[in-house]
Scaffold this active site. Structure first.
Site, PDB file in Angstrom:
ATOM      1  CE  LYS A  52      -3.934  -2.411   1.955  1.00 34.61           C
ATOM      2  NZ  LYS A  52      -4.436  -2.779   3.570  1.00 34.61           N
ATOM      3  CD  GLN A  96      -3.598  -4.357   6.498  1.00 33.78           C
ATOM      4  OE1 GLN A  96      -3.584  -3.492   5.882  1.00 33.78           O
ATOM      5  NE2 GLN A  96      -4.049  -5.470   6.259  1.00 33.78           N
ATOM      6  CG  ASP A 119      -9.833  -0.056   4.515  1.00 33.88           C
ATOM      7  OD1 ASP A 119      -9.755  -0.427   3.412  1.00 33.88           O
ATOM      8  OD2 ASP A 119      -9.065  -0.406   5.444  1.00 33.88           O
TER       9      ASP A 119
END
Ligand code: NAD
Length: 281
Positions: A52, A96, A119
């Site tokens: 990422k 994460q 997200d």
């Protein structure tokens, strides 16, 4: 059978994000910023975060990674998220997953400012998605929708079977498909007869984490099969949830693993972060 090439579509998305980033810099003096919070030392999580960060660099984002030890307290994680909520250079915050067992994941995700929730996991954005309002949408299902768009795959009126019903994959996938006027069946570990559902579907989308779960006799001739699963098997290679070798000859379209949905997830993260930066502008 046509392969849906996620890798080249992801490159295309990244190129267009990079162009828009350059424009945003020149016209508004804004550089999109992404903050990643990484807890513990799970090798897969570290690998994803590295990918990422690299993708952010490639498109010209500002990005920071807050790496924290496994034993970090929930309060300290919350304090870091709040700091990022208040940081004007940060447009997107990503925690994460999975988090260590002592941390309440739902609570952590709720602390993220919904305007920076790139997200799409915050209940605010999930609610807006379900009611078909503009929102940040989870990157993996959003990437699948982008694939349908790119390959001109019509969804209206289609029978779609989603296999797997997690908050980050199956449920938002089902909501997106419903919003696109498909007829959606969502199946999961407690589904009595999985094959009965997959076999009648025009499109099968599977995100479960079981290598080879979807077999040749479970899909109809000409079906479109989207494999979200990523599984590392004993020989070290990556495989999906579909028995690709035997299922693919029956399909009109199918995604490979690797090179299918995986690269799209990162591309959509970039796209969501750009969207947030544009809203700031
Ligand atoms: P999860 O464990 O949270 O959810 C799995 C879902 O599958 C659950 O709803 C469960 O009921 C269902 N399930 C499990 N076994 C089943 C079975 N035998 N039959 C039918 N349903 C079954 O997992 P997740 O986080 O949603 O991830 C699922 C898979 O997708 C994993 O392989 C993961 O690595 C992959 N994934 C890929 C991407 C990507 O970028 N391509 C992103 C996220 C997750």
């Amino acid at each position: 059978m046509q392969l849906i090439d996620g890798k080249s579509l992801a490159n295309k998305v990244q190129t267009s994000v990079a162009t828009e980033v350059e424009q945003l810099k020149q016209e508004k003096n804004i550089v999109p910023g992404l903050a990643v919070i990484l807890i513990g030392d799970d090798p897969a999580s570290h690998a994803y975060v590295k990918m990422k960060a690299k993708a952010c660099e490639k498109v010209g984002f500002y990005s920071i990674t807050h790496s924290m030890p496994d034993a970090i307290s929930q309060e300290e994680i919350i304090a870091t998220i709040e700091m990022m909520n208040n940081n004007p250079r940060i447009d997107g915050i990503l925690v994460q997953l999975p988090l260590p067992k002592h941390v309440d994941t739902d609570k952590i995700l709720e602390v993220i400012d919904p305007k920076k929730d790139v997200d799409g996991f915050h209940a605010y954005n999930v609610g807006r998605l379900v009611t078909n309002l503009d929102s940040f949408v989870a990157c993996t299902p959003l990437g699948v929708m982008k694939m349908f768009e790119e390959y001109n795959i019509e969804l209206e009126g289609k029978d779609v079977c989603v296999v797997g019903a997690s908050n980050i994959v199956g449920k938002p996938m089902a909501a997106l498909l419903l919003n696109a006027n498909a007829t959606v069946t969502v199946t999961h570990i407690f589904t009595k007869d999985l094959k009965a559902h997959t076999l009648q579907a025009d499109i099968v989308i599977v995100g479960v984490g079981v290598p080879g779960l979807i077999k040749e006799d479970m899909v109809k001739e000409g079906a479109i099969v989207i494999d979200i699963g990523i599984n590392r098997i004993a020989d070290g290679s990556l495989v999906g949830d579909v028995d690709f070798k035997n299922v693919s000859p029956k399909c009109s379209y199918i995604t490979p693993v690797p090179g299918g949905v995986g690269p799209m997830t990162i591309a959509m993260l970039l796209s969501n972060t750009l969207k947030s930066a544009k809203q700031r502008a």
